[in-house]
Design a protein around this motif. Structure first.
Motif, PDB file in Angstrom:
ATOM      1  N   TYR A  17       0.838  -1.209   0.000  1.00 15.92           N
ATOM      2  CA  TYR A  17       0.000   0.000   0.000  1.00 15.92           C
ATOM      3  C   TYR A  17       0.868   1.251   0.000  1.00 15.92           C
ATOM      4  O   TYR A  17       0.621   2.195  -0.750  1.00 15.92           O
ATOM      5  CB  TYR A  17      -0.928   0.035   1.219  1.00 15.92           C
ATOM      6  N   ARG A  20       2.264   2.080  -3.144  1.00 11.99           N
ATOM      7  CA  ARG A  20       1.201   2.335  -4.120  1.00 11.99           C
ATOM      8  C   ARG A  20       1.162   1.249  -5.186  1.00 11.99           C
ATOM      9  O   ARG A  20       0.851   1.475  -6.344  1.00 11.99           O
ATOM     10  CB  ARG A  20       1.306   3.725  -4.757  1.00 11.99           C
ATOM     11  N   GLU A  22      -0.630  -1.821  -6.724  1.00 10.19           N
ATOM     12  CA  GLU A  22      -1.999  -2.316  -6.760  1.00 10.19           C
ATOM     13  C   GLU A  22      -2.121  -3.785  -6.338  1.00 10.19           C
ATOM     14  O   GLU A  22      -3.221  -4.256  -6.064  1.00 10.19           O
ATOM     15  CB  GLU A  22      -2.609  -2.091  -8.145  1.00 10.19           C
ATOM     16  N   ALA A  24      -1.413  -4.782  -3.624  1.00 15.08           N
ATOM     17  CA  ALA A  24      -1.882  -4.721  -2.237  1.00 15.08           C
ATOM     18  C   ALA A  24      -3.353  -5.109  -2.149  1.00 15.08           C
ATOM     19  O   ALA A  24      -3.769  -5.794  -1.209  1.00 15.08           O
ATOM     20  CB  ALA A  24      -1.677  -3.319  -1.669  1.00 15.08           C
ATOM     21  N   LEU A  25      -4.137  -4.700  -3.137  1.00 14.19           N
ATOM     22  CA  LEU A  25      -5.561  -5.001  -3.137  1.00 14.19           C
ATOM     23  C   LEU A  25      -5.803  -6.497  -3.329  1.00 14.19           C
ATOM     24  O   LEU A  25      -6.651  -7.095  -2.655  1.00 14.19           O
ATOM     25  CB  LEU A  25      -6.271  -4.191  -4.220  1.00 14.19           C
ATOM     26  N   THR A  28      -4.730  -8.262  -0.128  1.00 17.80           N
ATOM     27  CA  THR A  28      -5.718  -8.020   0.919  1.00 17.80           C
ATOM     28  C   THR A  28      -6.953  -8.877   0.700  1.00 17.80           C
ATOM     29  O   THR A  28      -7.458  -9.518   1.623  1.00 17.80           O
ATOM     30  CB  THR A  28      -6.107  -6.533   0.956  1.00 17.80           C
ATOM     31  N   TYR A  58     -11.681  -2.053   0.677  1.00 15.07           N
ATOM     32  CA  TYR A  58     -10.408  -2.057  -0.041  1.00 15.07           C
ATOM     33  C   TYR A  58     -10.052  -0.649  -0.530  1.00 15.07           C
ATOM     34  O   TYR A  58      -8.896  -0.218  -0.439  1.00 15.07           O
ATOM     35  CB  TYR A  58     -10.441  -3.027  -1.219  1.00 15.07           C
ATOM     36  N   MET A  59     -11.058   0.061  -1.035  1.00 21.05           N
ATOM     37  CA  MET A  59     -10.808   1.430  -1.507  1.00 21.05           C
ATOM     38  C   MET A  59     -10.430   2.342  -0.346  1.00 21.05           C
ATOM     39  O   MET A  59      -9.514   3.152  -0.450  1.00 21.05           O
ATOM     40  CB  MET A  59     -12.043   1.966  -2.237  1.00 21.05           C
ATOM     41  N   TRP A  62      -6.926   1.600   0.596  1.00 25.40           N
ATOM     42  CA  TRP A  62      -6.024   2.179  -0.409  1.00 25.40           C
ATOM     43  C   TRP A  62      -5.823   3.676  -0.160  1.00 25.40           C
ATOM     44  O   TRP A  62      -4.720   4.191  -0.257  1.00 25.40           O
ATOM     45  CB  TRP A  62      -6.581   1.940  -1.813  1.00 25.40           C
ATOM     46  N   ASN A  63      -6.913   4.365   0.189  1.00 27.35           N
ATOM     47  CA  ASN A  63      -6.846   5.816   0.398  1.00 27.35           C
ATOM     48  C   ASN A  63      -6.269   6.213   1.752  1.00 27.35           C
ATOM     49  O   ASN A  63      -5.875   7.364   1.934  1.00 27.35           O
ATOM     50  CB  ASN A  63      -8.230   6.432   0.228  1.00 27.35           C
TER      51      ASN A  63
END
Length: 193
Positions: A17, A20, A22, A24-25, A28, A58-59, A62-63
């Motif tokens: 994460y 940055r 992706e 990571a998603l 997760t 998840y979003m 991410w944020n």
């Protein structure tokens, strides 16, 4: 050799994460997807709404990663999922939809919360959280786990009974006794109930 995401250490997932990346998603989802779906579905009682909350989880992760770097990723994701699920539950029930364990669980503990003014409410909330944490810390591990399964994860009585190898009646009686002990514990500490 491809690294299996579900076996990936949480610190590595968090680092993805922070980088940055992706992946990571995916990591997760692979490791904590079922965990988050269970939390959301227990609250919402609806698979589609639960999946929506988990995708939003998840979003949100991410944020928020960075700047946050949680020590326990499962707890961090669980809290996000739980909050998003409650928000969706409120919207659904405003539209006369919904289901899940929320009404039943809230009915069980409604007497433990008093209604006060906003300023007092925030102060009382912090003190109440600490008192409940202290109460739970004094319980044997199995009773604490059962209490948390019901009142944090909104697991059904039958799921808890199955998980802990107990009867539904035993779990119901145990939870009733724990609520009564918590009620008395809070009264002794000056909480208005």
């Amino acid at each position: 050799m491809k690294e299996r995401w579900e076996l990936m250490d949480d610190s590595k997932i968090v680092q993805l994460y922070w980088d940055r990346n992706e992946q990571a998603l995916t990591a997760t989802s692979d490791k904590y997807g079922n965990y988050c779906i269970t939390i959301a579905k227990n609250i919402l009682g609806n698979k589609e709404d639960a999946e929506e909350c988990v995708n939003d989880t998840y979003m949100r992760a991410w944020n928020s990663l960075p700047p946050h770097r949680p020590n326990i990723l499962s707890t961090y994701l669980g809290k996000i999922t739980r909050n998003l699920s409650f928000n969706l539950y409120k919207r659904n029930t405003a539209d006369k939809r919904g289901g899940g364990e929320v009404p039943v669980v809230l009915d069980e503990i409604v007497d433990l919360v008093s209604d006060t003014d906003d300023v007092e409410k925030e102060i009382d909330r912090r003190e109440l959280v600490k008192a409940i944490d202290d109460f739970l810390g004094k319980l044997p591990a199995d009773k604490r786990s059962i209490f948390i399964c019901r009142y944090w994860y909104f697991d059904s009585i039958s799921n808890i009974a199955s998980r802990f190898g107990m009867t539904n009646n035993y779990v119901s009686v145990l939870l009733n006794r724990l609520r009564l002990k918590l009620h008395n514990y809070l009264l002794e500490r000056g909480f208005e109930i």
